[in-house]
Design a protein around this motif. Structure first.
Motif: not given
Length: 376
Positions: A1-14, A21-34
């Protein structure tokens, strides 16, 4: 599951960045979602859409705070309906953002691992052997730098590739295999952009990585290429790398990574060190010199000339280079040993050991000096 989540990170952040969304705030939000995804007992079939929904809600929660509302209230007023999302273009945007020329190489690598690779700050810090707080500051500064950067599809692919190559060259430390991570990221880039140099870099990584099991002895010491057990090389990775390289070369748009991969392929093709086609390798180094005019390439070429045309020819090529060039002394030691001057080679190996950038390389050079001194 961890590998699958990591594969999805760039698409979700994008997706979040594309929604405003501001890049920095968006990246923080994605990390919280993970974090929520890791904690969740069950996940929906469309995991990416679920992550986008959760991350967007996290972003909204942050932007609706009293301090942020005045800055963002005009562009954040409703949560879009969840649904299928695509991420190829979004992922490409992240690659180019993370390799922005305003970033230092170290910051570009860290941001790529975080935003595109989906690694945590702790994992990146462990890989680089620095405190987590230090890495957190580095990533935070990098995110602020690229927050206002607009995506340009015709961005500098070369900068992206150099960043990925830096990740690959870090190898392994901590609990993250950065060489394998770099291969994974480069595969992702190759899936989204049709460029012969992207293919060339992927081929180069695969061909180098195929030799990894034989590069060190059980005691951790370095094993030179000529002494490696070629039976331990990964033939599947070599076959894939050669196939990718051949397809890239057929497009007749030669670049430095394709040329480097061609050299690696010639090494991989030799059943024994003695069967290495050094004449062709020198020809490929000539192409690399034409493409890059790099002193390091010229140094490697001098060693190859020594193998193809004899040690005196190699020493003559080496004499044209700056003696302060990294690994110049080690190359001179090797070529003098090939020429039969063991006493001088031993002294040069010892001198090179004092200049070695890593403990493993230092130990190897000291052993080489001791070996020649024992023979003398």
């Amino acid at each position: 599951m961890e590998d699958r989540l990591r594969e999805l990170v760039p698409g979700v952040l994008g997706v979040l960045v594309r929604r405003g969304a501001d890049f920095a705030a968006a990246e923080d939000a994605v990390q919280e979602a993970l974090v929520e995804a890791v904690r969740a007992a069950e996940h929906p079939a469309d995991l990416k859409a679920w992550l986008v929904t959760v991350a967007w809600r996290k972003f909204l929660d942050a932007t609706r705070s009293e301090a942020a509302r005045r800055r963002r209230e005009d562009r954040v007023d409703a949560e879009p309906e969840p649904g299928p999302v695509s991420g190829v273009d979004d992922t490409l945007q992240l690659y180019f953002r993370c390799a922005h020329p305003s970033l230092t190489p170290a910051s570009a690598v860290a941001l790529t691992l975080r935003a595109v690779g989906g690694l945590t700050t702790k994992q990146i810090a462990q890989a680089y052997l620095v405190p987590e707080a230090t890495m957190a500051q580095r990533i935070s500064r990098a995110k602020k730098t690229v927050s206002g950067v607009r995506f340009d599809r015709n961005g500098d692919v070369g900068t992206v590739l150099r960043t990925l190559y830096l990740v690959f060259n870090e190898g392994y430390s901590g609990d993250v295999d950065l060489a394998a991570e770099a291969i994974r990221l480069t595969r992702g880039l190759a899936a989204g952009i049709d460029h012969p140099e992207v293919a060339g870099l992927l081929a180069l990584m695969l061909l180098h990585h195929a030799r990894r099991p034989s590069r060190t002895a059980p005691d951790g010491s370095l094993v030179p290429l000529a002494e490696q057990d070629r039976g331990r090389w990964d033939t599947v990775a070599i076959t894939e790398g050669v196939g990718i390289l051949q397809a890239a070369l057929a497009r007749d748009r030669l670049g430095e990574f394709q040329a480097q991969a061609a050299i690696a392929a010639l090494h991989a093709d030799a059943q024994t060190a003695a069967e290495t086609d050094w004449v062709q390798i020198v020809e490929w180094y000539d192409e690399l010199v034409r493409l890059t005019d790099s002193p390091v390439v010229r140094l490697n070429r001098a060693v190859a000339v020594g193998e193809a045309d004899g040690a005196p020819a190699g020493l003559a090529a080496l004499a044209e280079l700056d003696p302060d060039l990294p690994r110049h002394t080690a190359a001179a030691a090797y070529l003098h040993e090939r020429a039969g001057d063991l006493a001088l080679a031993a002294r040069l190996y010892a001198d090179a050991a004092h200049r070695a950038p890593t403990e493993a390389e230092r130990t190897h050079l000291i052993r080489q000096a001791a070996r020649l001194n024992a023979r003398a």
